[in-house]
Design an enzyme around this catalytic site. Structure first.
Site, PDB file in Angstrom:
ATOM      1  CB  SER A   1     -87.970  38.381 -18.877  1.00  0.00           C
ATOM      2  OG  SER A   1     -88.382  38.897 -17.625  1.00  0.00           O
ATOM      3  CE  LYS A   2     -87.123  31.055 -14.539  1.00  0.00           C
ATOM      4  NZ  LYS A   2     -87.313  31.867 -13.324  1.00  0.00           N
ATOM      5  NE  ARG A   3     -85.757  38.792 -11.958  1.00  0.00           N
ATOM      6  CZ  ARG A   3     -85.018  38.048 -11.134  1.00  0.00           C
ATOM      7  NH1 ARG A   3     -84.276  37.085 -11.617  1.00  0.00           N
ATOM      8  NH2 ARG A   3     -85.036  38.271  -9.837  1.00  0.00           N
TER       9      ARG A   3
ATOM     10  CG  ASP B   1     -90.839  33.369 -12.194  1.00  0.00           C
ATOM     11  OD1 ASP B   1     -91.574  32.542 -12.774  1.00  0.00           O
ATOM     12  OD2 ASP B   1     -89.604  33.307 -12.211  1.00  0.00           O
TER      13      ASP B   1
END
Length: 510
Positions: free
Chosen positions: A265-267, A270
């Site tokens: 996921s995008k998380r 990050d």
RNA sequence: GGCGCGUUGGUCAAGGGGUUAAGACGCCUCCCUUUCACGGAGGAGUCACGGGUUCGAUUCCCGUACGUGCUACCA
């Protein structure tokens, strides 16, 4: 397959375009092109609450960057318009009504509070299914239980309702997947999915089936997360258009996070410091920027390549593939069943390979922009080209051209004194002074001549060539890095070379 | 919980009843370069477990474990 191959990518414009999304596009594209078919992009914007301004354009920008150009879409046109589901709204109701006529669907008036209460009740009763299905539908507020006139009265009164599919129990639904082979679903575990929402928009389930039929899709690729809802779609095909019209399905394996498990996921990006989106995505409301592969300095060729081999392999040792090669060699049978963890280190390796492989003209403009953005001006095109060719094999991402090549444009602002100081003495000073003299008189400024003089003086002075070379490198570059020393001197030119030696001498003599 | 799907080194993976179980990334050593890379030569590291079937299973079958997905009027 007698009909022309037609595939579609069906994104929802809700935010950045994820790695997995691009890979789905890629496999669609490769399959279509391999079979001289059409690649369609259909925007699935049926959820108005999740619609994000700018997301649709962003998706097309990403496809454009990747070189995966649709044959038909909202912006590319085509003969099956519109390609945006929100604009096809009236179509879906018609099919939903048809299902009701046939007895395959029904109106449901249950409020969200009632649904919640139903689930609570089931949970309390220890049921292991919290679904709205044949077990409970006769106790709910729907047209199956209500009298026809009651249903009509509710609708006439404007009561909000949804249309649900009526799934018959005790049926086995056989299903064939191009990647996973044969399987079977038991309708007892399938719930009465909502087909048409209270706002009149279809859910994904109805919309895919209707549009895939209307747009004559022959092969449907999607992520593995859709597998559990496949029986609903099969039922819909059966009720609406006939199973023989249904496209061939292929459920693609997931791309997993590098550490632990789970869908990437995008998380994760990050958190672990790598991009997950194809291009920078700026959230229109928060203005928060999520880094993309493009802006981080990836080449589209590398991005496509690394995605292609995440879950697919042609069976040989080849790992570097161009889009053309991928089209030629791709085969759906070779796609894996299991998910693959994303490895950013390997991703970077692909980029490095493509930087070395591609002519610099392919990405020179982007490198130039990087230099410009770092404040280096007066960039002469052919000079930049020379520099890039000199340092390309030490660059992994595009911004590395700046860090690996600034000194071709600017004199060093500091020196690796720790390497020079301990070996510095009067003899070295004399050596460099006569080097300046001799170099000054040099007529043809080329690497060979410079090297010849450099070594000649060293021999005369009986000095160690290697040590002097290291020093000269630090004088010209600032640190112990870069390609051949004399080619650097040749490239930056006589004036610069002399100037830099003099500058350095001032520092080390003092 | 239920249902589905999956499982070859740390990661991507080839292979498939009998192999020294490819290759790549990463890591380590060495060579090249008195630099950093590139390149070259090596090295460590693997068939989830338990039962079958079989002369023989990493490979076939069944279980178990583990992982993951779905279980929304989201896609």
């Amino acid at each position: 397959m007698a009909n022309k191959v037609r595939v579609r990518f069906a994104p929802s414009p809700t935010g950045g375009l994820h790695l997995g999304g691009v890979r789905t596009v890629l496999f669609n594209y490769l399959f279509a092109k391999k079979h001289q078919g059409d690649f369609i992009v259909r925007v699935e914007d049926t959820d108005q609450t999740r619609w994000v301004d700018g997301a649709e354009k962003y998706i097309f920008d990403c496809l454009d960057w990747c070189g995966l150009i649709p044959d038909e879409s909202v912006i590319h046109g085509g003969s099956y318009t519109p390609y945006r589901q929100s604009e096809r709204k009236p179509i879906y109701r018609q099919y939903a009504e048809q299902l009701i006529q046939q007895g395959n669907a029904y109106y449901a008036f249950d409020t969200s509070a009632e649904l919640e209460a139903m689930r609570e009740k089931l949970k309390a009763a220890g049921s292991n299914s919290l679904q709205y299905d044949h077990h409970i539908r006769m106790s709910m507020n729907n047209s199956l239980r209500l009298l026809p006139e009651e249903t009509k009265a509710l609708i006439d009164a404007g009561t909000p309702y949804v249309i649900r599919i009526k799934v018959n129990p005790n049926e086995l639904i056989p299903f064939s997947d191009m990647i996973r082979g044969e399987m079977e679903f038991d309708t007892n575990t399938v719930d009465d999915k909502v087909l048409l929402k209270a706002d009149g928009m279809p859910t994904y389930h109805l919309a895919v089936v209707v549009d895939d039929h209307l747009m004559k899709i022959t092969h449907a690729f999607r992520g593995e997360e859709w597998l559990p809802s496949a029986p609903v779609h099969i039922l819909l095909w059966k009720y609406l258009f006939g199973l023989d019209q249904m496209p061939h399905w292929a459920h693609l394996p997931l791309i997993l996070k590098p550490d632990g498990n789970g869908k990437l996921s995008k998380r994760d990006g990050d958190r672990l410091g790598f991009p997950v989106y194809a291009m920078d995505w700026i959230d229109p409301t928060t203005k928060e920027v999520t880094k993309g592969f493009k802006e981080l300095g990836f080449l589209p060729e590398a991005f496509i390549n690394l995605l292609a081999v995440l879950g697919w392999n042609d069976g040989t040792e080849q790992e570097v593939f161009s889009l053309e090669e991928l089209i030629e060699k791709f085969s759906i049978e070779k796609v894996h069943k299991g998910g693959a963890k994303f490895d950013f280190e390997k991703a970077k390796w692909f980029n490095q390979e493509w930087i070395k492989k591609l002519p610099i003209e392919n990405y020179k403009e982007r490198v130039k922009e990087i230099f410009l953005s770092k404040g280096v001006s007066n960039i002469e095109d052919s000079y930049l080209g020379d520099v890039m060719n000199l340092i390309k094999e030490r660059c992994i991402l595009l911004p590395d051209f700046y860090t690996q090549g600034v000194y071709f444009f600017d004199s060093p602002s500091s020196y690796d004194e720790a390497s020079v100081k301990p070996k510095w003495d009067e003899a070295k000073k004399e050596y460099f002074n006569s080097l300046i003299d001799q170099l000054n008189q040099l007529e043809s400024w080329d690497a060979i001549s410079i090297e010849t003089i450099f070594k000649q003086i060293a021999t005369e002075k009986n000095s160690k060539v290697g040590e002097l070379q290291m020093m000269l490198r630090v004088f010209l570059v600032g640190s112990k890095m870069g390609p051949g020393l004399f080619i650097i001197a040749e490239t930056i030119g006589k004036t610069n070379t002399l100037q830099r030696i003099e500058n350095a001498l001032k520092v080390f003599v003092a």
